[in-house]
Design an enzyme around this catalytic site. Sequence first.
Site, mmCIF file in Angstrom:
data_model
loop_
_atom_site.group_PDB
_atom_site.id
_atom_site.type_symbol
_atom_site.label_atom_id
_atom_site.label_comp_id
_atom_site.label_asym_id
_atom_site.label_seq_id
_atom_site.Cartn_x
_atom_site.Cartn_y
_atom_site.Cartn_z
ATOM 1 N N CYS A 2 -49.046 46.515 5.245
ATOM 2 C CA CYS A 2 -49.196 46.265 3.856
ATOM 3 C C CYS A 2 -50.454 46.178 3.137
ATOM 4 O O CYS A 2 -51.334 45.981 3.804
ATOM 5 C CB CYS A 2 -48.604 44.626 3.505
ATOM 6 S SG CYS A 2 -47.179 44.346 4.424
ATOM 7 N N ARG A 27 -52.088 53.282 5.412
ATOM 8 C CA ARG A 27 -51.985 52.140 6.334
ATOM 9 C C ARG A 27 -50.511 52.156 6.794
ATOM 10 O O ARG A 27 -50.261 51.462 7.847
ATOM 11 C CB ARG A 27 -52.373 50.817 5.449
ATOM 12 C CG ARG A 27 -53.736 50.737 5.135
ATOM 13 C CD ARG A 27 -53.997 49.887 3.977
ATOM 14 N NE ARG A 27 -53.792 48.534 4.406
ATOM 15 C CZ ARG A 27 -54.861 47.657 4.721
ATOM 16 N NH1 ARG A 27 -55.972 47.973 4.808
ATOM 17 N NH2 ARG A 27 -54.554 46.171 5.081
ATOM 18 N N TRP A 74 -45.120 46.928 4.752
ATOM 19 C CA TRP A 74 -44.560 47.395 6.109
ATOM 20 C C TRP A 74 -43.838 46.105 6.654
ATOM 21 O O TRP A 74 -44.393 44.972 6.942
ATOM 22 C CB TRP A 74 -45.924 47.424 6.811
ATOM 23 C CG TRP A 74 -46.000 48.126 8.382
ATOM 24 C CD1 TRP A 74 -45.579 49.214 8.596
ATOM 25 C CD2 TRP A 74 -45.576 47.350 9.707
ATOM 26 N NE1 TRP A 74 -45.315 49.538 9.998
ATOM 27 C CE2 TRP A 74 -45.365 48.215 10.497
ATOM 28 C CE3 TRP A 74 -45.802 46.012 9.824
ATOM 29 C CZ2 TRP A 74 -45.338 48.069 11.907
ATOM 30 C CZ3 TRP A 74 -45.762 45.515 11.250
ATOM 31 C CH2 TRP A 74 -45.505 46.758 12.144
ATOM 32 N N ASN A 98 -49.620 40.322 2.610
ATOM 33 C CA ASN A 98 -49.939 40.948 3.777
ATOM 34 C C ASN A 98 -50.058 40.049 4.640
ATOM 35 O O ASN A 98 -50.928 39.150 4.810
ATOM 36 C CB ASN A 98 -51.394 41.868 3.613
ATOM 37 C CG ASN A 98 -51.515 42.661 4.859
ATOM 38 O OD1 ASN A 98 -50.885 42.734 5.993
ATOM 39 N ND2 ASN A 98 -52.831 43.129 4.906
ATOM 40 N N GLY A 99 -49.395 40.294 5.944
ATOM 41 C CA GLY A 99 -49.398 39.344 7.068
ATOM 42 C C GLY A 99 -48.147 38.407 7.602
ATOM 43 O O GLY A 99 -46.895 39.064 7.098
ATOM 44 N N GLU A 479 -52.767 58.906 26.557
ATOM 45 C CA GLU A 479 -53.231 59.239 24.974
ATOM 46 C C GLU A 479 -52.253 60.149 24.566
ATOM 47 O O GLU A 479 -51.607 60.295 23.351
ATOM 48 C CB GLU A 479 -54.674 59.259 24.824
ATOM 49 C CG GLU A 479 -54.935 59.832 23.281
ATOM 50 C CD GLU A 479 -54.682 58.743 22.313
ATOM 51 O OE1 GLU A 479 -54.147 57.832 22.385
ATOM 52 O OE2 GLU A 479 -54.885 58.996 21.016
ATOM 53 N N LYS A 483 -49.653 60.040 21.692
ATOM 54 C CA LYS A 483 -49.593 60.599 20.417
ATOM 55 C C LYS A 483 -48.444 61.335 20.232
ATOM 56 O O LYS A 483 -47.640 61.549 18.995
ATOM 57 C CB LYS A 483 -50.855 61.821 20.679
ATOM 58 C CG LYS A 483 -52.259 61.307 20.176
ATOM 59 C CD LYS A 483 -52.377 61.153 18.849
ATOM 60 C CE LYS A 483 -53.534 60.561 18.305
ATOM 61 N NZ LYS A 483 -53.285 59.108 18.566
ATOM 62 N N GLU A 486 -45.518 59.056 19.262
ATOM 63 C CA GLU A 486 -45.717 58.340 17.799
ATOM 64 C C GLU A 486 -45.494 59.595 16.564
ATOM 65 O O GLU A 486 -44.866 58.913 15.510
ATOM 66 C CB GLU A 486 -47.018 57.638 17.581
ATOM 67 C CG GLU A 486 -48.311 58.344 17.526
ATOM 68 C CD GLU A 486 -49.436 57.293 17.518
ATOM 69 O OE1 GLU A 486 -49.339 56.074 17.337
ATOM 70 O OE2 GLU A 486 -50.708 57.812 18.011
ATOM 71 N N HIS A 502 -44.129 57.330 42.946
ATOM 72 C CA HIS A 502 -43.343 56.014 42.898
ATOM 73 C C HIS A 502 -42.424 55.587 42.103
ATOM 74 O O HIS A 502 -42.434 54.618 41.458
ATOM 75 C CB HIS A 502 -44.873 54.988 43.247
ATOM 76 C CG HIS A 502 -45.814 55.344 44.176
ATOM 77 N ND1 HIS A 502 -45.389 55.100 45.311
ATOM 78 C CD2 HIS A 502 -46.922 55.705 44.078
ATOM 79 C CE1 HIS A 502 -46.327 55.297 46.228
ATOM 80 N NE2 HIS A 502 -47.244 55.607 45.408
ATOM 81 N N LYS A 602 -51.645 51.594 10.312
ATOM 82 C CA LYS A 602 -52.774 51.727 10.444
ATOM 83 C C LYS A 602 -53.501 50.305 10.393
ATOM 84 O O LYS A 602 -53.102 49.594 9.028
ATOM 85 C CB LYS A 602 -53.366 52.852 9.524
ATOM 86 C CG LYS A 602 -54.796 53.208 10.455
ATOM 87 C CD LYS A 602 -55.297 54.616 9.892
ATOM 88 C CE LYS A 602 -56.488 55.001 10.311
ATOM 89 N NZ LYS A 602 -56.199 55.606 11.718
HETATM 90 C C1 G6P Z 1 -52.388 51.259 15.332
HETATM 91 C C2 G6P Z 1 -52.656 52.761 14.861
HETATM 92 C C3 G6P Z 1 -53.418 53.318 16.112
HETATM 93 C C4 G6P Z 1 -54.601 52.594 16.582
HETATM 94 C C5 G6P Z 1 -54.284 51.081 16.725
HETATM 95 C C6 G6P Z 1 -55.567 50.289 16.881
HETATM 96 O O1 G6P Z 1 -51.352 51.071 16.352
HETATM 97 O O2 G6P Z 1 -51.592 53.454 14.649
HETATM 98 O O3 G6P Z 1 -53.918 54.672 15.942
HETATM 99 O O4 G6P Z 1 -55.200 52.984 17.891
HETATM 100 O O5 G6P Z 1 -53.809 50.742 15.470
HETATM 101 O O6 G6P Z 1 -56.545 50.257 15.571
HETATM 102 P P1 G6P Z 1 -57.814 49.923 15.586
HETATM 103 O O7 G6P Z 1 -58.064 50.012 14.148
HETATM 104 O O8 G6P Z 1 -58.072 48.383 16.101
HETATM 105 O O9 G6P Z 1 -58.402 51.058 16.151
#
Ligand code: G6P
Length: 607
Positions: A2, A27, A74, A98-99, A479, A483, A486, A502, A602
């Site tokens: 948010c 965000r 969000w 927010n929260g 990663e 990626k 997501e 395994h 974000k």
């Molecule tokens: C969210 C984002 C990711 C990020 C993670 C941690 O999930 O989508 O891209 O890696 O948060 O965020 P930070 O700001 O702590 O790196």
Amino acid sequence: MCGIVGILGKKPVALQVLDALKRLEYRGYDSAGVATLEDGHLARRRAEGKLGNLELKLSEAPLSGAIGIGHTRWATHGRPNETNAHPHATDKLAVVHNGIIENFAELKAELQAEGIVFETQTDTEVVAQLVTAKLRDGKSPMEAVATTLPRLRGAFALAFLFEGVSDMLIGARHGPPLAVGWGDGEMYLGSDALALAPFTDEVTYLEDGDWVVLTRTDAVIRDMDGHPVDRVRQRVPTNSFLASKGNHRHFMVKEIYEQPEVVARTIAHYVDFAAGLACPPPLPFAWKDLRRVSITACGTASLAGHVARYWFERLARLPVELDVASEFRYREAPLDPGELAMFISQSGETADTLASLRYAKSQGQRILSVVNVPTSTMARESEAVAPTLAGVEVGVASTKAFTCQLATLLSLAIAAGRERGTLSEAEERRLVAALNGIPELMTEALHLEGEIELLARDLARARDVLYLGRGTAYPIALEGALKLKELSYIHAEGYAAGELKHGPIALIDETMPVIVIAPYDSVFEKTVSNMQEVAARGGRILLVTDARGAREAAMDTMGTIVMPDCDPVVAPILYAVAIQLIAYHTAVFMGKDVDQPRNLAKSVTVE
Ligand code: G6P
């Protein structure tokens, strides 16, 4: 996550609020809204989906008030529809949040018992109703907020606008960040300075527990106990503000292409080019005094920590304990006082990472944060900060912040190795030279984009994709899978190549692409054996390797991406570019919103 905006202006503010909300879009959100005072009366416009929908509503039914609040939501409690969109309002006030209010169910039951009828499924509405009840009891807006805040549990940032009160907004912070912006006869509130950039570059960050009463000329900040407090008023450098996409189609690909530059800038911060040695800015502890390090982070940042574990253990012989912050914070890990706890975060605001940092602090740990936002809460609460110089990252899926985290962490591991006597000067010079060479190799790797784009069309047909890697290529495989899922919503899993037999080997058939990340290094041959196991079961391999690896593997693949040669130690930084482009092009080909993937956020300021 948010986003909150509040403006006390001289002219109608609704479009300014909207503009600020657009700057918070990065965000991640699923609905939005604005409230203003029209001739002293509260009026709202809210819409499900993107800000364009809200903009349409505002053009059909404009708002003209010179005071207003806005929100991008969000969803946490309740579906992302118009009813649940903020601002939430009663006849007395409007509020954005927010929260999470963790005790909302209990508070709601109490209010319902008093006959209050709720309109939404949100936790936020209890805040609106609690403050409203106090206003009905004759309290002033300030008293009503001050007596409500202690009743709320959880993490929240709030902004209130009151019916009939045209020169006052109230903001509060208990967890997620909230900044006050100072204008000329105008005042602002925003979830970050970025949102307020068109209006002011002078901000005050509220501390946890603070709440603020804004008028058009002043901001009076009080702490949790109601005592007025002074908080620094600072200028936020304009270069840290939101950039445009330039000629790029998406922020994500722009940020992928920025990597050679920002990684070079980050390396320059930690390396003495002339001497060929690592020279991180002085830290308040000595690496040689440490017996162990814990690394804690979330998402992509935690995978940077995963790579760093290999570096610190191998180069500095320093045992590393690694965990994701959501687990670490509740694990009650025994931590010997005086040891180092490292936290990695792009935003510096991720709730779980911040809570872990505070736990480690309470256990007497030395606290070092690797953060990209220098004004963030984590940066402010850490004993030492190792900055990543990636600049503003807008794409929800982290790219350039990740590679800058890696460059920073490797520099620190080299410095630790030197100080602990586990790296000779010659080895240090070799590693520093390899690190210095990375930005140029990243540029070369970006030339593979066309080839990767073609392969991505094939991947876009898959239902599941497996990523394999060994050593530092293992976290890069993780990663890669993160990626891909997501951005494209294709189910993807990352596995240590040796773990294939395994379990995941059962999934392999001719429909399942297996992406193998394998620079030619000391474990390459082992990975080739795992590729043989995949091939023997009809699996389709996409190999990401270097020229020697491609030659030695000598296997039929659905594609081989030949990366520039590099020292295996720095390979994860380089190979990150390939997995980013694979995910990006697969998602773009599938028509997905790569900058704001569904459901993702974000700066994740809730648990
Ligand atoms: C969210 C984002 C990711 C990020 C993670 C941690 O999930 O989508 O891209 O890696 O948060 O965020 P930070 O700001 O702590 O790196």
